[in-house]
Design a protein around this motif. Structure first.
Motif, short mmCIF file in Angstrom:
data_model
loop_
_atom_site.label_atom_id
_atom_site.label_comp_id
_atom_site.label_asym_id
_atom_site.label_seq_id
_atom_site.Cartn_x
_atom_site.Cartn_y
_atom_site.Cartn_z
N GLY A 21 -6.63 -12.98 -4.83
CA GLY A 21 -5.78 -13.19 -5.96
C GLY A 21 -6.82 -12.98 -7.19
O GLY A 21 -6.68 -12.35 -8.24
N GLY A 22 -8.12 -13.34 -7.08
CA GLY A 22 -9.19 -13.13 -8.13
C GLY A 22 -9.13 -11.81 -8.29
O GLY A 22 -9.48 -11.00 -9.42
N GLU A 23 -9.49 -10.77 -7.16
CA GLU A 23 -9.76 -9.56 -7.28
C GLU A 23 -8.54 -8.75 -7.90
O GLU A 23 -8.82 -7.89 -8.54
CB GLU A 23 -10.18 -9.08 -5.95
CG GLU A 23 -11.44 -9.13 -5.39
CD GLU A 23 -11.72 -8.79 -4.23
OE1 GLU A 23 -11.69 -7.26 -4.05
OE2 GLU A 23 -12.18 -9.14 -3.31
N HIS B 44 -8.44 -4.03 -2.97
CA HIS B 44 -9.23 -4.95 -1.99
C HIS B 44 -9.05 -6.07 -2.12
O HIS B 44 -9.41 -7.06 -1.27
CB HIS B 44 -10.89 -4.36 -2.23
CG HIS B 44 -11.31 -3.34 -1.65
ND1 HIS B 44 -11.71 -3.18 -0.60
CD2 HIS B 44 -11.18 -1.92 -2.22
CE1 HIS B 44 -12.10 -1.85 -0.15
NE2 HIS B 44 -11.95 -1.11 -1.18
N GLY B 45 -8.42 -6.66 -3.17
CA GLY B 45 -7.88 -8.04 -3.21
C GLY B 45 -6.67 -8.13 -2.67
O GLY B 45 -6.26 -9.22 -1.89
N LEU B 46 -5.65 -7.07 -2.58
CA LEU B 46 -4.30 -7.30 -2.10
C LEU B 46 -4.24 -6.90 -0.37
O LEU B 46 -3.99 -7.87 0.40
CB LEU B 46 -3.35 -6.12 -2.54
CG LEU B 46 -1.98 -6.27 -2.20
CD1 LEU B 46 -1.33 -7.67 -2.56
CD2 LEU B 46 -1.28 -5.15 -3.09
N VAL B 47 -4.77 -5.88 -0.01
CA VAL B 47 -4.88 -5.32 1.32
C VAL B 47 -5.58 -6.10 2.31
O VAL B 47 -4.96 -7.00 3.15
CB VAL B 47 -5.03 -3.86 1.43
CG1 VAL B 47 -4.87 -3.24 2.92
CG2 VAL B 47 -3.89 -3.10 0.57
N PRO B 48 -6.81 -6.28 2.26
CA PRO B 48 -7.82 -6.88 3.33
C PRO B 48 -7.80 -8.38 2.99
O PRO B 48 -8.10 -9.15 3.91
CB PRO B 48 -8.95 -6.28 3.14
CG PRO B 48 -9.26 -5.59 1.74
CD PRO B 48 -7.84 -5.32 1.28
#
Length: 118
Positions: A50-52, A18-22
């Motif tokens: 980036g935080g996720e 969820h941090g990378l894709v959306p």
């Protein structure tokens, strides 16, 4: 593999995805809508992503530490309240923040209650 370790890996995968894709790769419209609801600039979306990703990596890499899981529970709870207040329409969509966050919190609790792999 213990249930706790499997739960921890799954929580980490959820945060990394969820941090990378959306956020980092596709700048999803609902993510941008949440920034707009707070009056925040769109260039903060990669920071959130980036935080996720970082939290997901910490959950895996610091497997003997419990605080990354507690940080995940806190973040998921706060973000769910935030969505309910600022973008409640998102709660009626398929695979919405309510079902995702509650399931991920449950996985965090499973990981916190059990022992992880050594």
């Amino acid at each position: 593999m213990t249930d706790a370790w499997l739960a921890r890996l799954t929580v980490a995968a959820i945060f990394i995805y969820h941090g990378l894709v959306p956020k980092l790769l596709f700048s999803d419209a609902s993510e941008l809508q949440l920034l707009d609801a707070h009056g925040l600039p769109h260039h903060l979306l990669p920071v959130a992503g980036g935080g996720e990703v970082l939290l997901g990596l910490l959950i895996v890499l610091l497997r003997r530490q419990r605080w990354p899981l507690w940080a995940a529970v806190a973040a998921l709870t706060l973000l769910l309240v935030d969505v309910a207040l600022f973008a409640p329409a998102l709660l009626t969509q398929a695979f919405n923040p309510l079902s995702l966050n509650l399931a991920t919190i449950a996985l965090c609790i499973i990981a916190l209650r059990g022992r992880t792999a050594r």
